[in-house]
Motif scaffolding. Structure first.
Motif, mmCIF file in Angstrom:
data_model
loop_
_atom_site.group_PDB
_atom_site.id
_atom_site.type_symbol
_atom_site.label_atom_id
_atom_site.label_comp_id
_atom_site.label_asym_id
_atom_site.label_seq_id
_atom_site.Cartn_x
_atom_site.Cartn_y
_atom_site.Cartn_z
ATOM 1 N N PHE A 75 6.202 -10.418 26.349
ATOM 2 C CA PHE A 75 6.784 -11.746 26.216
ATOM 3 C C PHE A 75 5.699 -12.712 25.756
ATOM 4 C CE2 PHE A 75 7.769 -15.994 27.886
ATOM 5 C CZ PHE A 75 9.034 -16.183 27.346
ATOM 6 N N PRO A 77 4.856 -16.598 25.268
ATOM 7 C CA PRO A 77 5.275 -17.980 25.494
ATOM 8 C C PRO A 77 4.916 -18.882 24.318
ATOM 9 C CG PRO A 77 3.344 -17.464 26.814
ATOM 10 C CD PRO A 77 3.772 -16.188 26.176
ATOM 11 N N TYR A 103 10.303 -13.885 22.980
ATOM 12 C CA TYR A 103 9.550 -15.126 23.123
ATOM 13 C C TYR A 103 10.537 -16.255 23.388
ATOM 14 C CZ TYR A 103 10.875 -15.905 18.198
ATOM 15 O OH TYR A 103 11.569 -16.054 17.025
ATOM 16 N N ASN A 104 10.004 -17.441 23.660
ATOM 17 C CA ASN A 104 10.873 -18.571 23.948
ATOM 18 C C ASN A 104 10.655 -19.711 22.961
ATOM 19 O OD1 ASN A 104 8.234 -19.127 25.362
ATOM 20 N ND2 ASN A 104 9.273 -21.053 25.814
ATOM 21 N N ILE A 128 3.215 -10.765 29.975
ATOM 22 C CA ILE A 128 3.107 -12.044 29.282
ATOM 23 C C ILE A 128 1.811 -12.058 28.481
ATOM 24 C CG2 ILE A 128 2.971 -14.551 29.588
ATOM 25 C CD1 ILE A 128 4.407 -14.053 32.347
ATOM 26 N N ASP A 130 -0.835 -14.242 26.013
ATOM 27 C CA ASP A 130 -1.220 -15.584 25.583
ATOM 28 C C ASP A 130 -2.687 -15.571 25.171
ATOM 29 O OD1 ASP A 130 -0.811 -18.259 24.977
ATOM 30 O OD2 ASP A 130 0.092 -18.731 26.914
ATOM 31 N N ALA A 138 1.949 -22.609 31.365
ATOM 32 C CA ALA A 138 2.761 -21.744 30.511
ATOM 33 C C ALA A 138 3.160 -20.477 31.240
ATOM 34 C CB ALA A 138 1.997 -21.400 29.232
ATOM 35 N N GLU A 141 5.971 -21.290 33.734
ATOM 36 C CA GLU A 141 7.225 -21.462 33.008
ATOM 37 C C GLU A 141 7.769 -20.109 32.554
ATOM 38 O OE1 GLU A 141 6.170 -24.138 29.909
ATOM 39 O OE2 GLU A 141 6.285 -25.934 31.173
ATOM 40 N N SER A 142 6.887 -19.236 32.093
ATOM 41 C CA SER A 142 7.308 -17.907 31.645
ATOM 42 C C SER A 142 7.874 -17.101 32.801
ATOM 43 C CB SER A 142 6.118 -17.163 31.022
ATOM 44 O OG SER A 142 5.645 -17.816 29.870
ATOM 45 N N ILE A 146 11.593 -15.457 32.949
ATOM 46 C CA ILE A 146 11.727 -14.005 33.088
ATOM 47 C C ILE A 146 12.573 -13.661 34.308
ATOM 48 C CG2 ILE A 146 10.426 -11.897 33.581
ATOM 49 C CD1 ILE A 146 8.136 -13.173 31.871
ATOM 50 N N PRO A 153 8.377 -10.478 36.116
ATOM 51 C CA PRO A 153 7.078 -10.853 35.552
ATOM 52 C C PRO A 153 6.009 -9.983 36.206
ATOM 53 C CG PRO A 153 7.852 -12.531 37.090
ATOM 54 C CD PRO A 153 8.961 -11.545 36.946
#
Length: 227
Positions: A75, A77, A103-104, A128, A130, A138, A141-142, A146, A153
């Motif tokens: 994932f 972000p 992704y978002n 996740i 990044d 972030a 929020e992820s 999820i 997560p």
């Protein structure tokens, strides 16, 4: 949970060299979000062409595979996590493992498929991806997205761990954002390199102008480094 990473290993030092060559890692005087004057700056947005992104994906994939971390999908972000997750998924597929990627959006789309999530359905153990982790915003929020989607997560992967004290309401706290994610949120954190690796690089491969930078980075680490 313990951080899944080996400080000072050859992959980490090679990554520091790559980041310097690419102009992504720079020395000077830079103001951070916390208002600190940092003697170095890491801007993953400057991995800005195909060759750099390809090499970056190789570093992510090598660290991930070497770690033995188990996961089901990636994932990314918004925003920097989107290309990072995409190129990592592509590199893993090239190496024989094809994993789903999602992704978002920052803002929900009101037409077409709608919503904030794009790509594969979130399910299973989600990694996740990044660039760095400053405040952990972030990531939090992820995690919420999820979990709301019914997935788990599982871990976070970043390029550089600054190993720096986080700030809460403008006040320095003893732990870093990475330590917060590990100890308070219960997620493993995997990084390609850390501030300790940068200092090791400057000690082993430095000389000349880099020696002055090393002294400044070391002083910064001593002042703002997380316990």
């Amino acid at each position: 949970m313990a951080e899944v990473k080996g400080a000072g290993d050859r992959l980490a030092l090679d990554f520091v060299q790559f980041a310097l060559d690419a102009g992504v890692l720079r020395f000077g005087e830079f103001k951070t979000k916390a208002g600190r004057l940092s003697p170095y700056f890491f801007n993953a947005g400057l991995f800005d062409d195909g060759a750099k992104m390809l090499r970056l994906a190789e570093f992510y994939a090598e660290r991930l595979i070497d770690s033995g971390l188990e996961f089901d999908m990636l994932f990314g972000p918004a925003y920097k996590g989107i290309p990072l997750g995409a190129v990592l998924a592509a590199e893993l597929a090239r190496r024989g493992r094809n994993v789903p990627f999602a992704y978002n959006r920052k803002e929900a789309k009101a037409h077409g498929e709608g919503g904030t999530l794009v790509g594969a359905k979130l399910q299973g153990r989600v990694l996740i991806v990044d660039d760095v982790m400053s405040a952990g915003t972030a990531v939090r929020e992820s995690i919420a997205m999820i979990r709301q989607a019914g997935a788990t997560p599982h871990a976070v992967m970043i390029a550089l761990d600054r190993q720096e004290m986080a700030t809460e309401d403008g006040v320095d706290v003893a732990h870093s954002a990475v330590q917060y994610v590990q100890n308070q949120l219960g997620l493993q954190v995997l990084s390609i390199a850390s501030l300790d690796d940068l200092l090791k690089y400057l000690a082993e491969r430095g000389g000349g102008e880099l020696d002055a930078h090393r002294d400044k980075v070391l002083a910064y680490r001593q002042r703002y480094g997380a316990v």
